[in-house]
Design a protein around this motif. Structure first.
Motif, PDB file in Angstrom:
ATOM      1  N   ILE A   1     -46.653  13.548 -61.366  1.00 55.15           N
ATOM      2  CA  ILE A   1     -45.999  12.128 -62.134  1.00 55.15           C
ATOM      3  C   ILE A   1     -46.355  11.130 -61.204  1.00 55.15           C
ATOM      4  O   ILE A   1     -46.915   9.982 -61.817  1.00 55.15           O
ATOM      5  N   ASP A   2     -46.055  11.131 -60.074  1.00 51.70           N
ATOM      6  CA  ASP A   2     -46.477   9.943 -59.156  1.00 51.70           C
ATOM      7  C   ASP A   2     -48.039   9.582 -59.159  1.00 51.70           C
ATOM      8  O   ASP A   2     -48.209   8.487 -59.306  1.00 51.70           O
ATOM      9  N   VAL A   3     -48.599  10.668 -59.252  1.00 50.09           N
ATOM     10  CA  VAL A   3     -50.256  10.345 -59.030  1.00 50.09           C
ATOM     11  C   VAL A   3     -50.580   9.826 -60.298  1.00 50.09           C
ATOM     12  O   VAL A   3     -51.489   8.734 -60.385  1.00 50.09           O
ATOM     13  N   PHE A   4     -50.111  10.178 -61.376  1.00 51.10           N
ATOM     14  CA  PHE A   4     -50.648   9.670 -62.882  1.00 51.10           C
ATOM     15  C   PHE A   4     -50.150   8.204 -62.917  1.00 51.10           C
ATOM     16  O   PHE A   4     -50.868   7.202 -63.303  1.00 51.10           O
ATOM     17  N   ARG A   5     -49.069   7.822 -62.591  1.00 50.79           N
ATOM     18  CA  ARG A   5     -48.200   6.615 -62.329  1.00 50.79           C
ATOM     19  C   ARG A   5     -49.048   5.603 -61.544  1.00 50.79           C
ATOM     20  O   ARG A   5     -49.425   4.399 -61.699  1.00 50.79           O
ATOM     21  N   ALA A   6     -49.725   6.093 -60.398  1.00 49.45           N
ATOM     22  CA  ALA A   6     -50.567   5.178 -59.426  1.00 49.45           C
ATOM     23  C   ALA A   6     -51.581   4.884 -60.129  1.00 49.45           C
ATOM     24  O   ALA A   6     -52.124   3.949 -59.929  1.00 49.45           O
ATOM     25  N   GLU A   7     -52.288   5.837 -60.960  1.00 48.95           N
ATOM     26  CA  GLU A   7     -53.354   5.408 -61.530  1.00 48.95           C
ATOM     27  C   GLU A   7     -53.105   4.410 -62.811  1.00 48.95           C
ATOM     28  O   GLU A   7     -54.225   3.479 -62.737  1.00 48.95           O
ATOM     29  N   MET A   8     -52.081   4.620 -63.406  1.00 48.48           N
ATOM     30  CA  MET A   8     -51.872   3.545 -64.276  1.00 48.48           C
ATOM     31  C   MET A   8     -51.833   2.117 -63.719  1.00 48.48           C
ATOM     32  O   MET A   8     -52.257   1.296 -64.278  1.00 48.48           O
ATOM     33  N   LEU A   9     -51.163   2.213 -62.609  1.00 49.13           N
ATOM     34  CA  LEU A   9     -51.069   0.611 -61.768  1.00 49.13           C
ATOM     35  C   LEU A   9     -52.399   0.112 -61.426  1.00 49.13           C
ATOM     36  O   LEU A   9     -52.686  -0.893 -61.395  1.00 49.13           O
ATOM     37  N   ASN A  10     -53.049   1.373 -60.897  1.00 51.97           N
ATOM     38  CA  ASN A  10     -54.457   0.872 -60.391  1.00 51.97           C
ATOM     39  C   ASN A  10     -55.402   0.327 -61.289  1.00 51.97           C
ATOM     40  O   ASN A  10     -56.292  -0.687 -61.176  1.00 51.97           O
ATOM     41  N   ARG A  11     -55.130   0.764 -62.598  1.00 46.93           N
ATOM     42  CA  ARG A  11     -56.131   0.189 -63.659  1.00 46.93           C
ATOM     43  C   ARG A  11     -55.528  -1.071 -64.121  1.00 46.93           C
ATOM     44  O   ARG A  11     -56.320  -1.481 -65.133  1.00 46.93           O
ATOM     45  N   GLY A  12     -54.525  -1.478 -63.958  1.00 45.56           N
ATOM     46  CA  GLY A  12     -53.929  -2.812 -64.465  1.00 45.56           C
ATOM     47  C   GLY A  12     -53.850  -2.916 -65.984  1.00 45.56           C
ATOM     48  O   GLY A  12     -53.219  -2.000 -66.524  1.00 45.56           O
ATOM     49  N   GLU A  13     -54.262  -3.901 -66.361  1.00 42.58           N
ATOM     50  CA  GLU A  13     -54.130  -4.221 -67.901  1.00 42.58           C
ATOM     51  C   GLU A  13     -55.019  -2.938 -68.845  1.00 42.58           C
ATOM     52  O   GLU A  13     -54.560  -2.789 -69.899  1.00 42.58           O
ATOM     53  N   ASP A  14     -56.208  -2.766 -68.347  1.00 43.09           N
ATOM     54  CA  ASP A  14     -57.144  -1.917 -68.734  1.00 43.09           C
ATOM     55  C   ASP A  14     -56.653  -0.386 -68.474  1.00 43.09           C
ATOM     56  O   ASP A  14     -57.486   0.266 -67.519  1.00 43.09           O
ATOM     57  N   LYS A  15     -55.793   0.238 -69.183  1.00 44.15           N
ATOM     58  CA  LYS A  15     -55.291   1.502 -68.666  1.00 44.15           C
ATOM     59  C   LYS A  15     -56.291   2.529 -69.122  1.00 44.15           C
ATOM     60  O   LYS A  15     -56.027   3.548 -68.495  1.00 44.15           O
ATOM     61  N   SER A  16     -57.082   2.537 -70.341  1.00 39.55           N
ATOM     62  CA  SER A  16     -58.070   3.367 -70.428  1.00 39.55           C
ATOM     63  C   SER A  16     -57.666   4.770 -70.603  1.00 39.55           C
ATOM     64  O   SER A  16     -58.199   5.901 -70.181  1.00 39.55           O
ATOM     65  N   GLY A  17     -56.536   5.006 -71.410  1.00 39.78           N
ATOM     66  CA  GLY A  17     -55.912   6.228 -71.534  1.00 39.78           C
ATOM     67  C   GLY A  17     -54.945   6.693 -70.814  1.00 39.78           C
ATOM     68  O   GLY A  17     -54.230   7.787 -71.103  1.00 39.78           O
ATOM     69  N   PHE A  18     -54.743   6.000 -69.469  1.00 37.99           N
ATOM     70  CA  PHE A  18     -53.592   6.203 -68.692  1.00 37.99           C
ATOM     71  C   PHE A  18     -52.471   5.276 -68.734  1.00 37.99           C
ATOM     72  O   PHE A  18     -52.125   4.271 -68.524  1.00 37.99           O
ATOM     73  N   THR A  19     -51.880   5.943 -69.921  1.00 38.90           N
ATOM     74  CA  THR A  19     -50.471   5.128 -70.524  1.00 38.90           C
ATOM     75  C   THR A  19     -49.288   5.810 -70.390  1.00 38.90           C
ATOM     76  O   THR A  19     -49.268   7.194 -70.147  1.00 38.90           O
ATOM     77  N   GLU A  20     -48.167   5.421 -70.588  1.00 40.12           N
ATOM     78  CA  GLU A  20     -46.937   5.963 -70.645  1.00 40.12           C
ATOM     79  C   GLU A  20     -46.826   7.208 -71.545  1.00 40.12           C
ATOM     80  O   GLU A  20     -46.420   8.224 -71.426  1.00 40.12           O
ATOM     81  N   LYS A  21     -47.224   6.813 -72.875  1.00 45.16           N
ATOM     82  CA  LYS A  21     -47.448   7.848 -73.836  1.00 45.16           C
ATOM     83  C   LYS A  21     -48.177   9.241 -73.364  1.00 45.16           C
ATOM     84  O   LYS A  21     -47.761  10.253 -73.715  1.00 45.16           O
TER      85      LYS A  21
END
Length: 507
Positions: free
Chosen positions: A280-300
């Protein structure tokens, strides 16, 4: 309307119905005629309403072809019903897509999210990312922290068997245990160790069992060969229970609520980008790294990826171990052989570990045989053809649905002698007594859609079953009931009804 016009109209109507019933793609496999609305699905139900995977075998015999072609609703569908055709279907590159179904969207916020029910580049990226990082926490490889956690869960299970407390008293009575219910919490906690880096304590194991009940509720309301909810989703308004809509919603909501209330609610506020506790932490870190353009790495998407790993991992391993115990109750000589093997290699002073696995071939053979006979995902998850192609001499147009009958493949008498009998010895070399390197079974599928949790599941099933065989003997419960293949609960995963087994501690 004159009698002549009426007769002409009726003749034209009959001709249209006959033409529609016979309409099929060119060079399509043999199968039942196409009827309005449900296609050939009602024919399949007529063969075996409760267990469609068995009905497909009967239909294949009727049409004298291991490959069938029929319409499920408006979708042309090709079905493989023996070992060779099922194996080829699972491995064929053009057959790795997924259909866009009502049930798939129902579970994921009316979108196609997660890993199971998506395809293309989105699926490839999400699967690759999740597997690469889950491995860092023991999902699919040896990991000391996870093995220690599983050992602790097994000791907690033994404590519950010997000294039940709280809600455990509903699952343990007078030396008997309710299976697979008593096993759900420990297996689920092992998964949480990889996802969140933490487990729920014994006092909260009922929460884990409630999660497993929600998973089972959803699984038991998905008809693996299609089902009316996908063919005629509007029926949910008229018959929400009979159409399986209510069970799907309640089961899925239970799993999503657990993720949001028990995982994300604790993980998100304490997130530290410098300390990765779990996936979960790794996925959330990827979400933060991608910034506005999450490209599939979203909360849902995170929620649905977690759902996709929770669904099989919290049910298949405990159900398989429970069914192994059921078989061993019927075959006490095989249980004794496994016990003697474990004591000779491990002794009684410690629990078996994964280092012992290669030296316990008979225990491993028992697991393989149970997985062969009790294939949980009997018809896999429906595939979709991504481009026009040919399959075993038949033409398969793009968009065709594909159903591999893994249950039938694992019981194909042309491949497995005494295919319907419990014979763990089939996996042993007769001379050396060691495991044969070749295992033709495919309980977790094959190819690019191979179940991502196969290694994780096999390792944990071995640890639990070997520990139980080491410390207990198994006998029939007082009610005299053990599950059989004729009273399993159908669904996308076929599971047993709960049953009681007497566990006697070995001296």
């Amino acid at each position: 309307m004159s009698p002549i016009l009426l007769a002409a109209f009726l003749c034209a109507l009959v001709a249209c119905i006959i033409k529609f019933a016979r309409s099929r793609p060119p060079m399509f496999p043999p199968g039942p005629p196409r009827l309005p609305l449900y296609g050939g699905y009602l024919h399949l139900l007529a063969y075996n309403y409760r267990y469609t995977y068995k009905g497909l075998v009967a239909m294949a015999a009727r049409y004298k072809s291991p490959v069938l072609g029929l319409y499920v609703g408006s979708d042309p569908t090709v079905i493989a019903t023996d070992f060779a055709s099922t194996r080829e279907m699972l491995l064929k590159p053009e057959f790795q897509g997924r259909p866009d179904t009502y049930a798939a969207r129902l579970r994921s916020f009316d979108e196609l999210l997660g890993i199971f029910f998506v395809d293309g580049s989105f699926w490839a990226e999400q699967r690759r990312f999740s597997l690469r990082h889950l491995r860092d926490f023991g999902f699919g490889r040896r990991f000391p922290r996870l093995e220690t956690a599983v050992g602790e869960e097994i000791r907690t299970l033994f404590e519950a068997i010997q000294h039940p407390v709280g809600t455990e008293k509903r699952l343990v009575r007078e030396g008997q245990v309710l299976l697979p219910d008593l096993l759900y919490a420990g297996f689920t906690n092992a998964l949480l160790e990889t996802l969140a880096g933490e487990r729920l304590p014994r006092a909260r194991h009922e929460t884990l069992r409630a999660l497993s009940r929600a998973v089972r509720l959803f699984q038991r309301h998905v008809e693996p060969s299609g089902g009316v909810i996908n063919i005629t989703p509007w029926l949910r308004h008229l018959a929400p229970t009979a159409s399986s809509y209510r069970g799907l919603v309640e089961g899925n909501d239970g799993v999503v609520d657990f993720i949001q209330d028990e995982l994300l609610s604790r993980q998100v506020p304490t997130f530290d980008a410098e300390v990765m506790r779990g996936f979960i932490d790794v996925f959330r870190a990827e979400m933060l790294n991608r910034g506005e353009d999450k490209s599939g790495f979203t909360e849902k998407q995170l929620i649905m990826v977690l759902v996709d790993y929770i669904f099989p991992s919290t049910t298949v391993p405990p159900v398989t171990v429970a069914m192994a115990i059921a078989y061993l109750v019927r075959h006490p000589d095989k249980a004794e052989r496994a016990h003697r093997e474990i004591v000779a290699v491990v002794g009684r002073g410690r629990l078996p570990n994964l280092d012992d696995r290669a030296s316990l071939p008979y225990t491993e053979a028992i697991l393989r045989e149970v997985l062969r006979l009790e294939t949980n995902t009997v018809l896999s998850v429906t595939h979709r053809c991504t481009e026009d192609t040919f399959f075993r001499g038949y033409f398969v147009p793009k968009g065709t649905l594909l159903i591999p009958n893994i249950w039938a493949a694992n019981r194909d008498p042309a491949v497995f002698e005494k295919a319907d009998q419990f014979v763990p010895e089939r996996f042993l070399d007769l001379r050396s007594g060691m495991l044969r390197k070749k295992d033709d079974t495919m309980p977790f599928g094959l190819g690019k859609r191979l179940c991502a949790g196969e290694t994780f599941s096999r390792q944990n099933m071995f640890l639990y079953l070997s520990a139980l065989l080491q410390n207990f003997s198994f006998e029939l419960g007082d009610d005299g009931y053990l599950p059989t293949e004729d009273d399993m609960v159908p669904g996308i995963l076929v599971t047993p009804k709960s049953f009681w087994v007497r566990l006697s501690e070995r001296p």
